[in-house]
Write a protein that holds these residues in place. Sequence first.
Motif, PDB file in Angstrom:
ATOM      1  N   GLU A 169       0.734  -1.316  -0.010  1.00  0.00           N
ATOM      2  CA  GLU A 169      -0.044  -0.017   0.041  1.00  0.00           C
ATOM      3  C   GLU A 169       0.788   1.160   0.088  1.00  0.00           C
ATOM      4  OE1 GLU A 169      -3.813   1.778   2.391  1.00  0.00           O
ATOM      5  OE2 GLU A 169      -2.445   0.468   3.291  1.00  0.00           O
ATOM      6  N   LEU A 170       0.578   2.251  -1.025  1.00  0.00           N
ATOM      7  CA  LEU A 170       1.209   3.633  -0.893  1.00  0.00           C
ATOM      8  C   LEU A 170       0.615   4.232   0.442  1.00  0.00           C
ATOM      9  CD1 LEU A 170       2.916   5.688  -2.266  1.00  0.00           C
ATOM     10  CD2 LEU A 170       0.995   6.413  -3.412  1.00  0.00           C
ATOM     11  N   PRO A 171       1.294   4.611   1.426  1.00  0.00           N
ATOM     12  CA  PRO A 171       1.016   5.255   2.388  1.00  0.00           C
ATOM     13  C   PRO A 171      -0.043   6.621   2.140  1.00  0.00           C
ATOM     14  CG  PRO A 171       3.351   4.768   2.741  1.00  0.00           C
ATOM     15  CD  PRO A 171       2.853   4.584   1.470  1.00  0.00           C
ATOM     16  N   GLU A 172      -0.922   6.722   2.523  1.00  0.00           N
ATOM     17  CA  GLU A 172      -1.992   7.626   2.222  1.00  0.00           C
ATOM     18  C   GLU A 172      -1.465   9.240   2.167  1.00  0.00           C
ATOM     19  OE1 GLU A 172      -5.259   7.876   5.095  1.00  0.00           O
ATOM     20  OE2 GLU A 172      -5.698   5.659   4.361  1.00  0.00           O
ATOM     21  N   THR A 173      -0.261   9.419   2.943  1.00  0.00           N
ATOM     22  CA  THR A 173       0.460  10.821   2.879  1.00  0.00           C
ATOM     23  C   THR A 173       1.796  10.685   3.006  1.00  0.00           C
ATOM     24  OG1 THR A 173      -1.470  11.891   3.722  1.00  0.00           O
ATOM     25  CG2 THR A 173       0.310  13.130   4.066  1.00  0.00           C
ATOM     26  N   GLY A 174       2.617  11.311   2.429  1.00  0.00           N
ATOM     27  CA  GLY A 174       3.941  11.189   2.833  1.00  0.00           C
ATOM     28  C   GLY A 174       4.565  12.691   2.633  1.00  0.00           C
ATOM     29  N   PRO A 175       5.804  12.821   2.841  1.00  0.00           N
ATOM     30  CA  PRO A 175       6.446  14.206   2.669  1.00  0.00           C
ATOM     31  C   PRO A 175       6.360  14.917   1.370  1.00  0.00           C
ATOM     32  CG  PRO A 175       8.301  12.662   2.746  1.00  0.00           C
ATOM     33  CD  PRO A 175       7.032  11.816   3.047  1.00  0.00           C
ATOM     34  N   THR A 176       6.041  14.308   0.348  1.00  0.00           N
ATOM     35  CA  THR A 176       5.801  14.757  -0.872  1.00  0.00           C
ATOM     36  C   THR A 176       4.755  14.221  -1.908  1.00  0.00           C
ATOM     37  OG1 THR A 176       7.910  13.197  -1.854  1.00  0.00           O
ATOM     38  CG2 THR A 176       8.291  15.620  -1.084  1.00  0.00           C
ATOM     39  N   TRP A 177       3.893  13.572  -1.382  1.00  0.00           N
ATOM     40  CA  TRP A 177       2.866  13.024  -1.810  1.00  0.00           C
ATOM     41  C   TRP A 177       1.726  12.805  -1.086  1.00  0.00           C
ATOM     42  CZ3 TRP A 177       6.401   9.581   0.331  1.00  0.00           C
ATOM     43  CH2 TRP A 177       5.876   8.568   1.051  1.00  0.00           C
ATOM     44  N   GLN A 178       0.315  12.976  -1.778  1.00  0.00           N
ATOM     45  CA  GLN A 178      -0.870  12.410  -1.238  1.00  0.00           C
ATOM     46  C   GLN A 178      -1.502  11.369  -1.993  1.00  0.00           C
ATOM     47  OE1 GLN A 178      -2.753  16.096   0.826  1.00  0.00           O
ATOM     48  NE2 GLN A 178      -2.830  14.417   2.338  1.00  0.00           N
ATOM     49  N   ALA A 179      -1.963  10.311  -1.569  1.00  0.00           N
ATOM     50  CA  ALA A 179      -2.901   9.314  -2.439  1.00  0.00           C
ATOM     51  C   ALA A 179      -4.473  10.166  -2.214  1.00  0.00           C
ATOM     52  CB  ALA A 179      -2.957   8.156  -1.881  1.00  0.00           C
ATOM     53  N   MET A 180      -5.144  10.097  -3.616  1.00  0.00           N
ATOM     54  CA  MET A 180      -6.336  10.563  -3.775  1.00  0.00           C
ATOM     55  C   MET A 180      -7.462   9.675  -3.855  1.00  0.00           C
ATOM     56  SD  MET A 180      -5.169  13.783  -3.545  1.00  0.00           S
ATOM     57  CE  MET A 180      -6.327  14.843  -4.210  1.00  0.00           C
ATOM     58  N   ARG A 181      -8.852   9.971  -3.491  1.00  0.00           N
ATOM     59  CA  ARG A 181      -9.700   8.993  -3.694  1.00  0.00           C
ATOM     60  C   ARG A 181      -9.697   7.788  -2.693  1.00  0.00           C
ATOM     61  NH1 ARG A 181     -11.042  13.398  -5.676  1.00  0.00           N
ATOM     62  NH2 ARG A 181     -12.169  13.791  -7.716  1.00  0.00           N
ATOM     63  N   LEU A 182      -9.186   8.030  -1.843  1.00  0.00           N
ATOM     64  CA  LEU A 182      -8.895   6.847  -0.602  1.00  0.00           C
ATOM     65  C   LEU A 182     -10.185   5.768  -0.599  1.00  0.00           C
ATOM     66  CD1 LEU A 182      -6.948   8.915   2.464  1.00  0.00           C
ATOM     67  CD2 LEU A 182      -6.132   7.514   0.325  1.00  0.00           C
ATOM     68  N   SER A 183     -11.426   6.148  -1.074  1.00  0.00           N
ATOM     69  CA  SER A 183     -12.616   5.400  -0.661  1.00  0.00           C
ATOM     70  C   SER A 183     -12.390   4.075  -1.555  1.00  0.00           C
ATOM     71  CB  SER A 183     -13.945   6.019  -0.995  1.00  0.00           C
ATOM     72  OG  SER A 183     -14.045   6.594  -2.203  1.00  0.00           O
ATOM     73  N   ARG A 184     -11.712   4.617  -2.935  1.00  0.00           N
ATOM     74  CA  ARG A 184     -11.416   3.245  -3.906  1.00  0.00           C
ATOM     75  C   ARG A 184     -10.572   2.336  -3.431  1.00  0.00           C
ATOM     76  NH1 ARG A 184     -10.482   7.257  -9.555  1.00  0.00           N
ATOM     77  NH2 ARG A 184     -12.712   7.982  -9.255  1.00  0.00           N
ATOM     78  N   ASN A 185      -9.731   2.697  -2.630  1.00  0.00           N
ATOM     79  CA  ASN A 185      -8.793   1.290  -2.107  1.00  0.00           C
ATOM     80  C   ASN A 185      -7.868   0.974  -3.529  1.00  0.00           C
ATOM     81  OD1 ASN A 185      -7.432  -0.059  -0.174  1.00  0.00           O
ATOM     82  ND2 ASN A 185      -8.880  -1.698  -0.280  1.00  0.00           N
ATOM     83  N   ARG A 186      -7.409   1.917  -4.197  1.00  0.00           N
ATOM     84  CA  ARG A 186      -6.680   1.408  -5.301  1.00  0.00           C
ATOM     85  C   ARG A 186      -5.269   1.999  -5.013  1.00  0.00           C
ATOM     86  NH1 ARG A 186     -11.022   2.738 -10.205  1.00  0.00           N
ATOM     87  NH2 ARG A 186     -12.530   0.905  -9.535  1.00  0.00           N
ATOM     88  N   ASN A 187      -4.828   2.248  -3.790  1.00  0.00           N
ATOM     89  CA  ASN A 187      -3.353   2.934  -3.673  1.00  0.00           C
ATOM     90  C   ASN A 187      -2.327   1.653  -3.510  1.00  0.00           C
ATOM     91  OD1 ASN A 187      -4.904   2.826  -1.335  1.00  0.00           O
ATOM     92  ND2 ASN A 187      -3.360   4.040  -0.224  1.00  0.00           N
ATOM     93  N   TRP A 188      -2.486   0.549  -4.035  1.00  0.00           N
ATOM     94  CA  TRP A 188      -1.678  -0.697  -3.872  1.00  0.00           C
ATOM     95  C   TRP A 188      -0.945  -0.872  -5.246  1.00  0.00           C
ATOM     96  CZ3 TRP A 188      -2.075  -3.772   0.726  1.00  0.00           C
ATOM     97  CH2 TRP A 188      -2.931  -3.124   1.539  1.00  0.00           C
ATOM     98  N   GLY A 189       0.175  -1.434  -4.924  1.00  0.00           N
ATOM     99  CA  GLY A 189       1.106  -1.541  -6.072  1.00  0.00           C
ATOM    100  C   GLY A 189       2.117  -2.569  -5.649  1.00  0.00           C
TER     101      GLY A 189
END
Length: 271
Positions: free
Chosen positions: A37-57
């Motif tokens: 899982e890409l962490p929801e927030t990092g020092p230089t990014w944010q994952a969007m549309r968290l309800s989709r649960n598509r921040n995996w890779g």
Amino acid sequence: MRGVPAKQLFGAAQSGSDQTPHAYGSYAKGCLAGGVELPETGPTWQAMRLSRNRNWGHPDTIDFLKDLSRAAAKQPGWEGIYVGDLSQPRGGPMLSGHRSHQMGLDADIWMLPPKRLNLSRAERENLSSISMRRANGAYVNSDWTPQHHEVMKAAASDPRVARIFVFPGAKVQMCKDAKGDRSWLRKIRPWWGHHYHFHVRLHCPEGMKGCVDQTPVPAGDGCDAAEEWVQDILFPPPPKPVDPNAPKPKPKGPLTLAGLPAQCVNVLQSR
């Protein structure tokens, strides 16, 4: 699971499988073992549309995004990147949207330059990216900046990246503006849509069996081909004649687990 649409099975998975990370199949017909899982927030990014649960890779994808976000944060006016869809926790076909993004090696990067990286979950659901296109994608609009060029150049220059999809007008503009080494332009490929985000596709990790890479991009910088796309937008060719006697294609049923690599059964059944 027999006969059940694969998108329902993979769309129901809420977490990655307890397996060694592995991408199976192809970008549009595959799955992901051991997804990270890409962490929801990092020092230089944010994952969007968290309800989709598509921040995996795949781990390579997560590492790439962190590296790209640091490069983007060096650009004036960019605090980093807003990251759209990657893959579902175990990859596979999605309940809606993409045909690709199935084995954890695809990522969408928003065109909206992040001004801050402390968006709430609600803001990430409601904030929209911005379109970069004009004239139906033949040209970039006034929101396009040299920073967009540099962020995409940084992505395309990464050896992990196989290709980047963006609307034709952006590719042509980058071709006009590129100075010096132009080899990275090969990976920038014109495609319909892709004006609110650009789509990064990574190579299969080296030596990974069962992971099918796309055909390598053609030789050259691809600028002439992109210009042809633009001309087709500005001056659409006449539609091809339709044979009224041609048999109608049979409708395809939904993709099931049987249509995916055999390893995808284990991916679904793993803890």
